[in-house]
Write a protein that holds these residues in place. Structure first.
Motif, PDB file in Angstrom:
ATOM      1  N   GLY A   1      39.113 -44.097  56.233  1.00  0.00           N
ATOM      2  CA  GLY A   1      39.846 -45.252  55.747  1.00  0.00           C
ATOM      3  C   GLY A   1      38.998 -46.240  54.984  1.00  0.00           C
TER       4      GLY A   1
ATOM      5  N   ASN B   1      39.014 -45.184  51.546  1.00  0.00           N
ATOM      6  CA  ASN B   1      40.351 -45.248  50.959  1.00  0.00           C
ATOM      7  C   ASN B   1      41.241 -46.074  51.886  1.00  0.00           C
ATOM      8  OD1 ASN B   1      42.827 -44.905  49.755  1.00  0.00           O
ATOM      9  ND2 ASN B   1      42.644 -42.700  49.501  1.00  0.00           N
TER      10      ASN B   1
ATOM     11  N   GLU C   1      43.474 -34.934  49.233  1.00  0.00           N
ATOM     12  CA  GLU C   1      44.290 -36.098  48.908  1.00  0.00           C
ATOM     13  C   GLU C   1      44.693 -36.840  50.171  1.00  0.00           C
ATOM     14  OE1 GLU C   1      47.577 -34.949  46.507  1.00  0.00           O
ATOM     15  OE2 GLU C   1      46.336 -34.434  44.761  1.00  0.00           O
ATOM     16  N   LEU C   2      45.110 -38.084  49.994  1.00  0.00           N
ATOM     17  CA  LEU C   2      45.497 -38.923  51.118  1.00  0.00           C
ATOM     18  C   LEU C   2      46.636 -38.307  51.914  1.00  0.00           C
ATOM     19  CD1 LEU C   2      45.121 -41.611  52.584  1.00  0.00           C
ATOM     20  CD2 LEU C   2      46.733 -42.629  50.971  1.00  0.00           C
ATOM     21  N   SER C   3      47.644 -37.812  51.203  1.00  0.00           N
ATOM     22  CA  SER C   3      48.796 -37.218  51.886  1.00  0.00           C
ATOM     23  C   SER C   3      48.381 -36.000  52.708  1.00  0.00           C
ATOM     24  CB  SER C   3      49.864 -36.817  50.865  1.00  0.00           C
ATOM     25  OG  SER C   3      49.328 -35.882  49.927  1.00  0.00           O
TER      26      SER C   3
ATOM     27  N   TYR D   1      48.914 -45.730  56.234  1.00  0.00           N
ATOM     28  CA  TYR D   1      49.633 -44.519  56.626  1.00  0.00           C
ATOM     29  C   TYR D   1      49.464 -44.235  58.118  1.00  0.00           C
ATOM     30  CZ  TYR D   1      50.762 -43.005  51.862  1.00  0.00           C
ATOM     31  OH  TYR D   1      51.294 -42.901  50.596  1.00  0.00           O
TER      32      TYR D   1
ATOM     33  N   ARG E   1      45.399 -35.488  54.168  1.00  0.00           N
ATOM     34  CA  ARG E   1      44.688 -35.949  55.368  1.00  0.00           C
ATOM     35  C   ARG E   1      45.679 -36.453  56.415  1.00  0.00           C
ATOM     36  NH1 ARG E   1      39.188 -36.567  54.747  1.00  0.00           N
ATOM     37  NH2 ARG E   1      38.372 -36.469  52.617  1.00  0.00           N
TER      38      ARG E   1
ATOM     39  N   GLU F   1      44.038 -47.417  51.897  1.00  0.00           N
ATOM     40  CA  GLU F   1      45.462 -47.100  52.022  1.00  0.00           C
ATOM     41  C   GLU F   1      45.719 -46.151  53.184  1.00  0.00           C
ATOM     42  OE1 GLU F   1      49.171 -45.518  49.211  1.00  0.00           O
ATOM     43  OE2 GLU F   1      47.118 -45.574  48.441  1.00  0.00           O
ATOM     44  N   TYR F   2      44.710 -45.366  53.522  1.00  0.00           N
ATOM     45  CA  TYR F   2      44.819 -44.431  54.646  1.00  0.00           C
ATOM     46  C   TYR F   2      45.168 -45.162  55.937  1.00  0.00           C
ATOM     47  CZ  TYR F   2      43.311 -40.786  57.946  1.00  0.00           C
ATOM     48  OH  TYR F   2      43.245 -39.861  58.954  1.00  0.00           O
TER      49      TYR F   2
END
Length: 250
Positions: free
Chosen positions: A132, A135, A53-55, A141, A57, A137-138
C-alpha cells in the motif's frame, strides 16, 4: 455466556485437542494455497486478473481468505462438527459488545505501540502495508476486503475453529490464551523485518487476539469478533492511506 473455571484434562485429551486445532489452521492455509493457486492462476491465465495490477493483488487477497473458509469448512464437514461454530445475527447486546470491542482493541493497539516505541523496539511491517505504501489506493480497496473477508474468515479459523475446539477440552480461558498464541504466531508468515521486530509484531497481534477471543466468549457469537476484527483493520488501512497520501503527518 460460559466462563466456568478451566479444567485440567488428561494428557491424551490435551494432545488430541491441540492436534485438531493445529489441523484447522493447517487446512485453512492449505485451502488458501489451493484457491489462490488454482482459481487465481485460472483467472490470471484468462486475463480476468493481472497479478501486477492493483485489482489483481486485491483479487488474490480475497481468494486467500475465501480459501481459509473452505479449509475450515472441510474440517467441519469431515468431522461432522458444524455445531462447533457459534454464530447468529447480532442483537442489541452484541452490537454494544462490537462497539466496546472496537474501542478496546484500538486503545490496546495504541497503548502497546506506544510502549514498544518508548522501549525503542521496532515492529515488523506486514507485507500488505508495504504494498500500500507504493500504491496508496490499495489501502482503500482493503477496507471492504477487511470487513467482508479478512475479519470473518480469520475469526472463523482462530475463534470459531481453534478456540472452539480448545474450549471443549481446556475451558474458555486457556482456550482463549492458546488460540491467541496461535493467532499471533501465524502472522509471522506475512512480516518483513528482523527477528526482534517480528516478535514485537507477534506480541501486538496476540494482544489484539486476546480482545477478540474474550469478545467471542462473552457473546458466544462469532459475528462479534469478526466485525471488530474487520473494523480494526479498516481503521488501520484508512490511517495508512491518510499517511501515504500526506493527508496526515507520518
Amino acid at each position: 455466556m460460559s466462563l466456568e473455571s478451566s479444567r485440567f484434562p488428561p494428557l491424551a485429551d490435551q494432545a488430541e485437542s491441540l492436534g485438531r486445532a493445529v489441523l484447522v489452521v493447517f487446512l485453512a492455509f492449505a485451502g488458501a494455497l489451493v484457491v489462490t493457486g488454482l482459481v487465481g492462476q485460472a483467472l490470471i491465465e484468462t486475463g480476468l486478473l493481472v497479478r501486477e495490477e492493483l485489482s489483481g493483488r486485491v483479487g488474490l487477497s480475497v481468494l486467500q481468505f475465501v480459501g481459509f473458509g473452505i479449509g475450515v469448512a472441510a474440517y467441519l464437514g469431515f468431522a461432522d462438527d458444524w455445531r462447533l461454530i457459534r454464530a447468529h445475527l447480532p442483537g442489541l447486546r452484541d452490537l454494544g459488545a462490537i462497539g466496546a470491542g472496537i474501542f478496546v482493541i484500538l486503545l490496546s493497539a495504541a497503548g502497546v505501540g506506544q510502549l514498544l516505541a518508548a522501549l525503542g523496539v521496532d515492529v515488523a511491517q506486514n507485507q500488505v502495508i508495504a504494498v500500500g505504501q507504493s500504491n496508496p489506493e490499495y489501502f482503500l480497496y482493503m477496507i471492504p476486503v477487511s470487513l467482508l473477508f479478512v475479519g470473518p474468515f480469520e475469526e472463523l479459523v482462530f475463534r470459531g475453529g481453534v478456540q472452539g475446539l480448545l474450549r471443549r477440552t481446556y475451558g474458555p480461558w486457556i482456550a482463549v490464551a492458546l488460540a491467541t498464541t496461535l493467532f499471533g504466531a501465524m502472522h509471522t508468515v506475512a512480516l518483513i523485518g528482523g527477528s526482534g521486530s517480528v516478535l514485537a509484531y507477534v506480541a501486538v497481534a496476540a494482544v489484539l487476539g486476546l480482545v477478540l477471543g474474550v469478545a467471542y466468549e462473552l457473546t458466544e457469537n462469532l459475528v462479534v469478533p469478526a466485525v471488530i476484527h474487520g473494523a480494526y483493520n479498516s481503521v488501520l488501512f484508512a490511517v495508512q492511506y491518510a499517511v501515504a497520501t500526506g493527508a496526515v503527518p507520518a
